[in-house]
Design an enzyme around this catalytic site. Structure first.
Site, short mmCIF file in Angstrom:
data_model
loop_
_atom_site.label_atom_id
_atom_site.label_comp_id
_atom_site.label_asym_id
_atom_site.label_seq_id
_atom_site.Cartn_x
_atom_site.Cartn_y
_atom_site.Cartn_z
N HIS A 27 19.92 54.84 29.41
CA HIS A 27 19.49 55.29 28.08
C HIS A 27 18.00 55.59 28.13
O HIS A 27 17.28 55.08 29.00
CB HIS A 27 19.77 54.22 27.04
N GLU A 42 15.60 54.53 26.30
CA GLU A 42 14.78 53.32 26.16
C GLU A 42 14.81 52.46 27.42
O GLU A 42 13.77 51.92 27.83
CB GLU A 42 15.22 52.49 24.96
N CYS A 80 20.23 50.76 20.93
CA CYS A 80 21.47 49.98 20.98
C CYS A 80 21.16 48.53 21.36
O CYS A 80 20.01 48.18 21.65
CB CYS A 80 22.43 50.61 21.99
N CYS A 110 19.48 48.22 24.88
CA CYS A 110 18.08 48.67 24.88
C CYS A 110 17.20 47.70 24.11
O CYS A 110 16.06 47.42 24.51
CB CYS A 110 17.98 50.07 24.30
#
Length: 155
Positions: free
Chosen positions: A52, A54, A82, A85
């Site tokens: 992701h 992040e 999420c 993250c």
């Protein structure tokens, strides 16, 4: 500090991720009001479901910045992080977050697949985390329009 300016840059990184064939998410890290790192979602290009924006950003921060710089940083992201993250940000020492699209808004496009508001997770943490969001909602939504398959109506 101009949260909207940096959030807009994160949304642009999300556009770039989408153009590269990945999910439309982008993030950046500022220290003392200066952008020091940027990242995009690379789930498909890296063949890694945890890549992701992040997590990619935090991994780079851990390698390139001191713990003191990380503690002073602000993470800007195109979408609310999420649970994965959120945890990585917290354990790395990031204590300020600004996001554009909320997880509730993201669910409008993706369906309610394991989306937990980051505030719920950060509220349980020992250290306080400053959170600003949602920002630039129309711009943040725009990068997701037409990307996700339509979700069937719930019964």
């Amino acid at each position: 500090m101009n949260h909207e300016q940096f959030a807009r840059q994160a949304i642009e990184l999300a556009r770039q991720a989408r153009a590269a064939g990945n999910h439309p998410f982008g993030s950046l890290l500022t220290v003392d009001g200066e952008v020091v790192l940027t990242a995009q979602n690379t789930v498909f290009t890296d063949r890694d479901p945890t890549a992701h924006a992040e997590t990619n950003l935090v991994a780079a921060a851990i390698r390139q910045l001191t713990p003191e710089q990380i503690r002073r940083s602000v993470l800007y992201t195109s979408c609310e992080p999420c649970a994965m993250c959120t945890g990585k940000m917290y354990w790395a020492g990031i204590r300020s977050l600004v996001y554009a699209l909320s997880s509730a808004e993201l669910a409008f496009f993706t369906g309610p697949s394991f989306l937990i508001p980051c505030r719920e997770l950060f509220d349980r943490a020992a250290d306080r985390v400053s959170i600003v969001g949602s920002l630039l909602l129309e711009e943040a939504r725009d990068v997701h329009r037409g990307y996700w398959p339509p979700t069937p109506p719930s019964s």
